[in-house]
Design a protein around this motif. Structure first.
Motif, short mmCIF file in Angstrom:
data_model
loop_
_atom_site.label_atom_id
_atom_site.label_comp_id
_atom_site.label_asym_id
_atom_site.label_seq_id
_atom_site.Cartn_x
_atom_site.Cartn_y
_atom_site.Cartn_z
N GLY A 14 44.22 31.58 31.36
CA GLY A 14 45.28 31.82 30.38
C GLY A 14 46.08 33.06 30.69
O GLY A 14 47.32 33.06 30.58
N ILE A 15 45.40 34.11 31.09
CA ILE A 15 46.09 35.36 31.44
C ILE A 15 47.00 35.14 32.65
O ILE A 15 48.19 35.46 32.62
N SER A 16 46.44 34.56 33.70
CA SER A 16 47.22 34.42 34.94
C SER A 16 48.32 33.37 34.78
O SER A 16 49.45 33.59 35.24
N ALA A 17 48.04 32.27 34.13
CA ALA A 17 49.07 31.24 33.94
C ALA A 17 50.14 31.72 32.96
O ALA A 17 51.33 31.39 33.11
N GLY A 18 49.74 32.50 31.98
CA GLY A 18 50.70 33.01 31.00
C GLY A 18 51.69 33.99 31.58
O GLY A 18 52.77 34.20 31.02
N THR A 19 51.36 34.57 32.70
CA THR A 19 52.27 35.53 33.33
C THR A 19 53.21 34.87 34.35
O THR A 19 54.07 35.54 34.91
N VAL A 43 47.39 41.38 38.60
CA VAL A 43 46.12 41.51 39.33
C VAL A 43 45.20 42.49 38.61
O VAL A 43 44.01 42.22 38.42
N LEU A 44 45.74 43.62 38.20
CA LEU A 44 44.92 44.61 37.48
C LEU A 44 44.39 44.06 36.16
O LEU A 44 43.22 44.29 35.81
N MET A 45 45.23 43.34 35.43
CA MET A 45 44.81 42.77 34.16
C MET A 45 43.69 41.74 34.37
O MET A 45 42.68 41.75 33.66
N ILE A 87 34.61 39.41 40.02
CA ILE A 87 35.72 40.37 40.11
C ILE A 87 36.75 39.93 41.14
O ILE A 87 37.94 39.88 40.84
N PRO A 88 36.34 39.52 42.35
CA PRO A 88 37.35 38.96 43.27
C PRO A 88 38.02 37.69 42.73
O PRO A 88 39.17 37.41 43.03
N LEU A 89 37.30 36.95 41.90
CA LEU A 89 37.86 35.74 41.31
C LEU A 89 39.11 36.06 40.48
O LEU A 89 40.07 35.28 40.47
N GLY A 90 39.12 37.21 39.83
CA GLY A 90 40.30 37.62 39.07
C GLY A 90 41.52 37.78 39.97
O GLY A 90 42.64 37.43 39.59
N VAL A 91 41.31 38.29 41.16
CA VAL A 91 42.41 38.45 42.12
C VAL A 91 42.89 37.07 42.57
O VAL A 91 44.10 36.82 42.66
#
Length: 177
Positions: A14-19, A43-45, A87-91
């Motif tokens: 949701g965070i990444s798609a929302g941006t 990326v930081l978020m 954590i790398p998954l967030g990137v």
């Protein structure tokens, strides 16, 4: 373990798609600086969110497991293994969805599929080599190799992607300050 991973990946998606709209707008406007700045924040978020979930998986994992089963020991161990590399998954999520937001599905789709291919390959290779319990390590293997590939592709392509001519204003035809 899979339920906990959904708690990680659904909001992360949701965070990444929302941006994506932020990147899409600035890509359409050819605003190179804002794209780079937005991508850093995204990326930081995403990394901050998964870092919090990584810590929670270690500290509050047993509480989460007790929602589903009384046998918290094995499930908690599975959560600890499955979240080793979140954590790398967030990137990965931020970069892949960033490519999608800029209309570069030819990059985002293979990168997303690569992570899943690595996961499925590890599901077969790890148990054959190390026994059935090693199956849980397929998740962190794909969560490391997928983001590494995404970072490599991003580093190799972003300059060319953002190499459009400088923006011009409608009033004077000059690049804005």
């Amino acid at each position: 373990a899979q339920s906990f991973m959904l708690v990680v990946t659904m909001p992360l998606g949701g965070i990444s798609a929302g941006t994506q709209t932020i990147l899409a707008f600035n890509y359409g406007a050819r605003n190179r600086e804002r794209i780079v700045q937005a991508q850093k924040y995204i990326v930081l978020m995403c990394a901050a969110y998964v870092t919090v979930l990584f810590i929670l998986s270690r500290l509050a994992g047993p509480l989460f497991v007790r929602l589903f089963t009384a046998d918290a020991g094995q499930a908690f161990d599975a959560i600890k293994v499955c979240t080793l590399a979140i954590i790398p998954l967030g990137v990965q999520y931020a970069l892949v969805d960033g490519f999608t937001g800029m209309g570069l599905v030819q990059l985002s789709l293979p990168l997303s599929a690569f992570r899943k291919v690595v996961y499925f390959a590890a599901l077969f290779v790890l148990p054959a080599a190390f026994g059935a319990r090693s199956t849980f390590y397929a998740e962190p293997v794909s969560d490391i190799l997928g983001p590494l590939m995404s970072v490599a592709v991003y580093a190799l392509t972003i300059r060319k992607i953002l190499s459009f001519p400088p923006r011009k204003t409608e009033e004077d035809g000059k690049e804005p300050v």
